[in-house]
Design a protein around this motif. Sequence first.
Motif, PDB file in Angstrom:
ATOM      1  N   ALA A  26      -0.056  -1.747 -13.980  1.00 25.41           N
ATOM      2  CA  ALA A  26       0.873  -0.768 -13.528  1.00 25.41           C
ATOM      3  C   ALA A  26       1.236   0.357 -12.480  1.00 25.41           C
ATOM      4  N   GLY A  27      -0.381   0.482 -11.491  1.00 25.57           N
ATOM      5  CA  GLY A  27       0.015   0.922 -10.805  1.00 25.57           C
ATOM      6  C   GLY A  27       0.261   0.105  -8.868  1.00 25.57           C
ATOM      7  N   CYS A  28      -0.695  -1.115  -9.302  1.00 23.27           N
ATOM      8  CA  CYS A  28       0.057  -2.417  -8.044  1.00 23.27           C
ATOM      9  C   CYS A  28       1.120  -2.528  -8.590  1.00 23.27           C
ATOM     10  N   ALA A  29       1.399  -3.060  -9.843  1.00 25.63           N
ATOM     11  CA  ALA A  29       3.153  -2.837  -9.837  1.00 25.63           C
ATOM     12  C   ALA A  29       4.419  -1.713  -9.036  1.00 25.63           C
ATOM     13  N   GLU A 122      -4.402  -7.622  -4.514  1.00 22.09           N
ATOM     14  CA  GLU A 122      -4.642  -8.153  -3.300  1.00 22.09           C
ATOM     15  C   GLU A 122      -3.972  -8.066  -2.448  1.00 22.09           C
ATOM     16  N   ALA A 123      -2.365  -8.955  -3.463  1.00 24.62           N
ATOM     17  CA  ALA A 123      -1.125  -9.152  -4.001  1.00 24.62           C
ATOM     18  C   ALA A 123      -0.390  -7.461  -3.483  1.00 24.62           C
ATOM     19  N   ALA A 124      -0.888  -6.363  -3.428  1.00 24.14           N
ATOM     20  CA  ALA A 124      -0.227  -4.840  -3.106  1.00 24.14           C
ATOM     21  C   ALA A 124      -0.908  -4.349  -1.908  1.00 24.14           C
ATOM     22  N   ALA A 126      -1.861  -6.764   0.548  1.00 22.63           N
ATOM     23  CA  ALA A 126      -1.223  -7.464   1.738  1.00 22.63           C
ATOM     24  C   ALA A 126       0.528  -6.993   1.655  1.00 22.63           C
ATOM     25  N   ALA A 127       1.535  -6.431   0.409  1.00 25.22           N
ATOM     26  CA  ALA A 127       2.258  -5.527   1.329  1.00 25.22           C
ATOM     27  C   ALA A 127       2.496  -5.057   1.813  1.00 25.22           C
ATOM     28  N   GLY A 128       1.180  -4.958   1.875  1.00 27.93           N
ATOM     29  CA  GLY A 128       1.040  -3.512   2.684  1.00 27.93           C
ATOM     30  C   GLY A 128       0.230  -1.662   2.842  1.00 27.93           C
ATOM     31  N   ALA A 129       0.728  -2.119   1.054  1.00 31.65           N
ATOM     32  CA  ALA A 129      -0.406  -1.057   0.669  1.00 31.65           C
ATOM     33  C   ALA A 129      -1.484  -0.391   1.531  1.00 31.65           C
ATOM     34  N   LEU A 130      -1.665   0.541   1.537  1.00 34.22           N
ATOM     35  CA  LEU A 130      -3.684   0.763   1.585  1.00 34.22           C
ATOM     36  C   LEU A 130      -4.048   1.633   0.325  1.00 34.22           C
TER      37      LEU A 130
END
Length: 380
Positions: A26-29, A122-124, A126-130
């Motif tokens: 949920a958090g990563c989505a 990892e996707a989050a 890679a998209a720019g989330a810290l």
Amino acid sequence: MAAVNGGTPPGCDAVCDVLVAGAGPAGCAAALALVRGGADVVLVAPAAPDRPRIGESLDPAAGPLLERLGVLGRIAHDGHAPCYGGRAAWGRDAPTEVSSVLGPYGPGLHLDRARFDTALLEAAEAAGALRRTGRIRAVERRPDHWRVATGTAGTTGTGGTFSARYVVDATGRPARLARRLGAAPGRSDRLTAVAGILAAPGGGPAGAERTSLVESTPWGWWYTAPLPDGGRVLMAVTDADLVAGTLLYDRDVWWARAQATGHVRQRITPWREPPGQLDVATAAPSCTRPAAGPGWAAVGDAAAATDPLAARGIVMALATGMEGARAILADHAGDGGALAAYARRITALHEEHLRARAVQYRREQRWDTPFWRRRHRTTG
């Protein structure tokens, strides 16, 4: 989305648009949807989950959600195994079968949960989330932002203080952040799961069977499904006050009861001993009210958790993560009713789930026992 105006407020180490507490599905989505909506996102979560992920089957309906998040291809080719549907001995001795192969989304997946969660994180990133390791230690509302203190248990000099325009609670069933903000998670009953992992016998796969199985009993029900490495998850579900009476917390009794079933027993024949330990966790449906408010939203189990019988936990996590993110983006764009509408939607989904759950439990009429009498009284 622009970060808090005026630079870094006094007493804060960094500024972000949205701070997400929790880095599960949920958090990563939510983080992925927010980053792609132009938000500066920080994910705060412990280095390891609070309890082990026991593995589960992923409903085919998750496919379109994963595709919208841009991770379907990676997930589908990341070592998970196909799930061709489920069987249920429920309301009758002979099991019925539900196949997903011919459905609109094809088969589901038997997940390696650790790998699945890692891929989303990892996707989050890679998209720019810290990503920041730790927990939320304190949260305080300021006129135009939240002041959030983070840290790591048992250590000093770690963590930091963030200024965030919005915060997202993705901490799971405990809804730790929402509680701090005055929301009240409420459970519908005391449903409890006692689960274990059966390691792959001999270090190899236990067979080609790729369906999950549910089997009801006088005191509750069993769930089992294969894992990609050849192991198996096995879970007994009953009420918390009935666990002691059934001795399900004792792994030898738990194992003996599994061996006494009519259908689960056939799935576990390659194993001669119970797992080394059992994990006990609440499994009751719950709903946080409200699930959102000015400047914040809860997603996943922190918003609403479903009965494991529905096998929709990850689908709900992904869907509410994305919906919660959309509500935050809409609120920032000037839609002052977006977060309240999201909270109402969560409540409606929860009530719909309870109604469907009540219908399913009433289909089992073979036993006049405490567990089933309680479900038959429930109207949802």
